[in-house]
Motif scaffolding. Structure first.
Motif, PDB file in Angstrom:
ATOM      1  N   LEU A 112      13.148  -4.406  -4.917  1.00  0.00           N
ATOM      2  CA  LEU A 112      12.920  -5.266  -4.193  1.00  0.00           C
ATOM      3  C   LEU A 112      11.902  -6.202  -4.864  1.00  0.00           C
ATOM      4  CD1 LEU A 112       9.638  -4.230  -2.192  1.00  0.00           C
ATOM      5  CD2 LEU A 112      11.274  -2.541  -3.151  1.00  0.00           C
ATOM      6  N   TYR A 113      11.765  -7.310  -4.431  1.00  0.00           N
ATOM      7  CA  TYR A 113      10.922  -8.426  -4.588  1.00  0.00           C
ATOM      8  C   TYR A 113       9.897  -8.654  -3.513  1.00  0.00           C
ATOM      9  CZ  TYR A 113      13.391 -10.166  -8.837  1.00  0.00           C
ATOM     10  OH  TYR A 113      14.091 -10.347 -10.116  1.00  0.00           O
ATOM     11  N   HIS A 114       8.629  -8.349  -4.076  1.00  0.00           N
ATOM     12  CA  HIS A 114       7.771  -8.261  -2.783  1.00  0.00           C
ATOM     13  C   HIS A 114       6.912  -9.518  -2.807  1.00  0.00           C
ATOM     14  CE1 HIS A 114       5.034  -6.596  -0.039  1.00  0.00           C
ATOM     15  NE2 HIS A 114       4.107  -6.546  -0.647  1.00  0.00           N
ATOM     16  N   GLU A 115       6.686 -10.310  -1.851  1.00  0.00           N
ATOM     17  CA  GLU A 115       5.951 -11.449  -1.836  1.00  0.00           C
ATOM     18  C   GLU A 115       4.254 -11.200  -1.916  1.00  0.00           C
ATOM     19  OE1 GLU A 115       5.146 -15.564   0.906  1.00  0.00           O
ATOM     20  OE2 GLU A 115       6.888 -14.497   1.190  1.00  0.00           O
ATOM     21  N   VAL A 116       3.738 -11.930  -2.701  1.00  0.00           N
ATOM     22  CA  VAL A 116       2.359 -11.719  -3.036  1.00  0.00           C
ATOM     23  C   VAL A 116       1.538 -12.960  -2.636  1.00  0.00           C
ATOM     24  CG1 VAL A 116       2.443  -9.452  -4.284  1.00  0.00           C
ATOM     25  CG2 VAL A 116       2.453 -11.792  -5.370  1.00  0.00           C
TER      26      VAL A 116
ATOM     27  N   HIS B 269      -0.049  -2.183  -0.536  1.00  0.00           N
ATOM     28  CA  HIS B 269       1.202  -1.799  -0.288  1.00  0.00           C
ATOM     29  C   HIS B 269       1.735  -0.610  -1.323  1.00  0.00           C
ATOM     30  CE1 HIS B 269       1.822  -5.696   2.024  1.00  0.00           C
ATOM     31  NE2 HIS B 269       0.931  -4.860   2.608  1.00  0.00           N
ATOM     32  N   PHE B 270       1.181  -0.906  -2.737  1.00  0.00           N
ATOM     33  CA  PHE B 270       1.782   0.139  -3.554  1.00  0.00           C
ATOM     34  C   PHE B 270       0.872   0.874  -4.288  1.00  0.00           C
ATOM     35  CE2 PHE B 270       4.812  -3.645  -2.773  1.00  0.00           C
ATOM     36  CZ  PHE B 270       5.657  -2.860  -2.456  1.00  0.00           C
TER      37      PHE B 270
ATOM     38  N   ASP C 268       8.371  -3.908   5.774  1.00  0.00           N
ATOM     39  CA  ASP C 268       9.831  -4.303   5.993  1.00  0.00           C
ATOM     40  C   ASP C 268      10.825  -3.145   5.317  1.00  0.00           C
ATOM     41  OD1 ASP C 268       8.892  -6.563   6.953  1.00  0.00           O
ATOM     42  OD2 ASP C 268       8.824  -7.413   4.972  1.00  0.00           O
ATOM     43  N   GLY C 269      10.275  -2.012   4.890  1.00  0.00           N
ATOM     44  CA  GLY C 269      11.318  -0.960   4.446  1.00  0.00           C
ATOM     45  C   GLY C 269      10.664   0.111   4.198  1.00  0.00           C
ATOM     46  N   ARG C 270      11.605   1.200   3.969  1.00  0.00           N
ATOM     47  CA  ARG C 270      11.050   2.529   3.329  1.00  0.00           C
ATOM     48  C   ARG C 270      12.538   3.170   2.511  1.00  0.00           C
ATOM     49  NH1 ARG C 270      10.346   6.343   7.772  1.00  0.00           N
ATOM     50  NH2 ARG C 270       9.171   4.634   8.719  1.00  0.00           N
ATOM     51  N   VAL C 271      11.901   3.819   1.774  1.00  0.00           N
ATOM     52  CA  VAL C 271      12.676   4.728   0.756  1.00  0.00           C
ATOM     53  C   VAL C 271      12.821   6.180   1.124  1.00  0.00           C
ATOM     54  CG1 VAL C 271      13.434   4.796  -1.857  1.00  0.00           C
ATOM     55  CG2 VAL C 271      12.120   2.719  -1.033  1.00  0.00           C
TER      56      VAL C 271
ATOM     57  N   ARG D 108      -6.397 -12.359  -2.989  1.00  0.00           N
ATOM     58  CA  ARG D 108      -5.126 -12.101  -2.008  1.00  0.00           C
ATOM     59  C   ARG D 108      -3.874 -11.479  -2.663  1.00  0.00           C
ATOM     60  NH1 ARG D 108      -5.152 -16.658   2.773  1.00  0.00           N
ATOM     61  NH2 ARG D 108      -7.567 -17.019   3.009  1.00  0.00           N
ATOM     62  N   ILE D 109      -3.838 -11.868  -3.846  1.00  0.00           N
ATOM     63  CA  ILE D 109      -2.654 -11.207  -4.537  1.00  0.00           C
ATOM     64  C   ILE D 109      -2.938  -9.797  -4.780  1.00  0.00           C
ATOM     65  CG2 ILE D 109      -1.385 -11.234  -6.750  1.00  0.00           C
ATOM     66  CD1 ILE D 109      -1.581 -14.118  -6.836  1.00  0.00           C
ATOM     67  N   ALA D 110      -3.857  -9.479  -5.259  1.00  0.00           N
ATOM     68  CA  ALA D 110      -4.490  -8.295  -5.556  1.00  0.00           C
ATOM     69  C   ALA D 110      -4.505  -7.391  -4.479  1.00  0.00           C
ATOM     70  CB  ALA D 110      -5.974  -8.178  -6.185  1.00  0.00           C
ATOM     71  N   ALA D 111      -4.901  -7.805  -3.252  1.00  0.00           N
ATOM     72  CA  ALA D 111      -5.013  -7.025  -2.044  1.00  0.00           C
ATOM     73  C   ALA D 111      -3.358  -6.473  -1.398  1.00  0.00           C
ATOM     74  CB  ALA D 111      -5.367  -7.798  -0.745  1.00  0.00           C
TER      75      ALA D 111
END
Length: 358
Positions: free
Chosen positions: A37-41, A147-148, A26-29, A139-142
């Motif tokens: 940002l807050y990223h949903e996990v 992504h990061f 959903d984005g780029r820097v 799933r949280i770990a993935a």
């Protein structure tokens, strides 16, 4: 603010964007931008999102991408202070590269102030690289890893000891991996524990995925310890200098260093009796073979057992909770070779007020 709620801040003017954007869902820097940002996990029982905070700082010039993570165990707070200060208090106007700062990986555990993921009762730091179709913890770990973590070039993962114990500042790294070994030395700690790391840990799985990563251990759970935080921040500065992210900084030499391999003499001294412990040395203390490390006694002090150092070395970790039963760990002792021992003794003679190393 973007459509997804991400806050973007331009912090450096560049006539030409020398680096690449950091891309996340959903984005780029872009180079010269900072994103909050807050990223949903995951989601709660009510279907509300579980979000982790992320700050991405993309410097105006090209360079490596480095992640800094903390609180994979929700009660380990020292690393949170380190990551937040790097992200929000430092001047990055001349940064060569990108910093991906994740101060709280285990948000559910952090909110509950407990080590593991509540509800799931899983250790997030045994769940990497994760699985999109696996258990809740995986799933949280993935989502974090994909992504990061995997888009980065190297990483620092900050931890503390579990509750009731405290660690001196040290690194844990697979020193058989040349890229990981370079990172561990650049962080500039006195002690490096050489091991591959358990399966599922962030440092092992990231390193095996081609992102050299070390664990930094520092202090104890449930508190901020300023001297340790400052030492860790110095280590971050040293890493940024080693990899060219900061041209104004220099790589730091800690004065002495020992790498504790699988073949090195090391042990957890454990209690043989139950009772109340009087610990006579702090974390990082130098003790000699035969030195009294602690005593264990009953409430009346009519029965007392003395625990002695079986060899000369450094106390990497020590007990903080002063009550034990048989088998409880008291301290983690690692041996020093003759050259390192002389270096430690010289440093202590130079600064006689320094009885231990953070």
């Amino acid at each position: 603010m973007t459509d997804d709620g991400t806050v973007l801040e331009r912090f450096a003017d560049a006539a030409e964007e020398a680096g690449d954007p950091f891309v996340y869902p959903d984005g780029r820097v872009k180079p010269g931008e900072r994103a909050y940002l807050y990223h949903e996990v995951s989601q709660t029982y009510l279907g509300d999102p579980v979000n982790i905070p992320v700050t991405v700082i993309n410097g105006p010039a090209a360079g490596p991408t480095v992640f800094l993570t903390a609180a994979a165990h929700g009660d380990e707070l020292n690393g949170i202070a380190v990551v937040r200060e790097v992200a929000h208090d430092w001047d990055h106007s001349k940064l060569n590269g990108t910093l991906v700062c994740l101060p709280v990986l285990n948000v559910p555990g952090f909110l509950a102030q407990q080590r593991y993921l509540p509800i799931y009762d899983r250790d997030l730091n045994r769940s990497f690289p994760g699985s999109r179709t696996g258990s809740g913890g995986r799933r949280i770990a993935a989502r974090i890893f994909d992504h990061f973590i995997e888009p980065c070039d190297l990483g620092l993962d900050f931890h503390t000891s579990t509750r009731g114990r405290t660690n001196m500042l040290h690194a844990r790294a697979d020193m058989t991996d040349e890229d990981v070994a370079r990172l561990a030395r650049a962080f500039s700690t006195n002690v490096i524990l050489d091991s591959e790391g358990p399966g599922g840990t962030l440092r092992r799985e990231a390193s095996e995925a081609g992102v050299p990563t070390i664990t930094v251990e520092m202090g104890e759970a449930h508190r901020f310890q300023r001297p340790l935080i400052d030492r860790a921040l110095n280590g971050v500065v040293s890493v940024l200098a080693e990899y060219g992210l900061s041209e104004e900084s220099t790589v730091h030499w800690p004065g002495w260093r020992t790498v504790i391999s699988e073949d090195s003499e090391k042990t957890w001294l454990r209690a043989d009796v139950g009772g109340i412990v009087d610990m006579e040395h702090d974390r990082g203390a130098l003790v000699y073979e035969g030195d009294r490390v602690c005593t264990i006694s009953n409430p009346f002090k009519t029965n007392t057992e003395t625990v002695e150092a079986p060899f000369t070395g450094i106390l990497v970790g020590v007990l903080e909770n002063p009550v034990v039963y048989p088998g409880n760990p008291l301290c983690h002792l690692v041996e020093l070779d003759a050259d390192t021992l002389r270096a430690v003794e010289r440093q202590q003679q130079y600064d006689p007020t320094r009885e231990s190393f953070l």
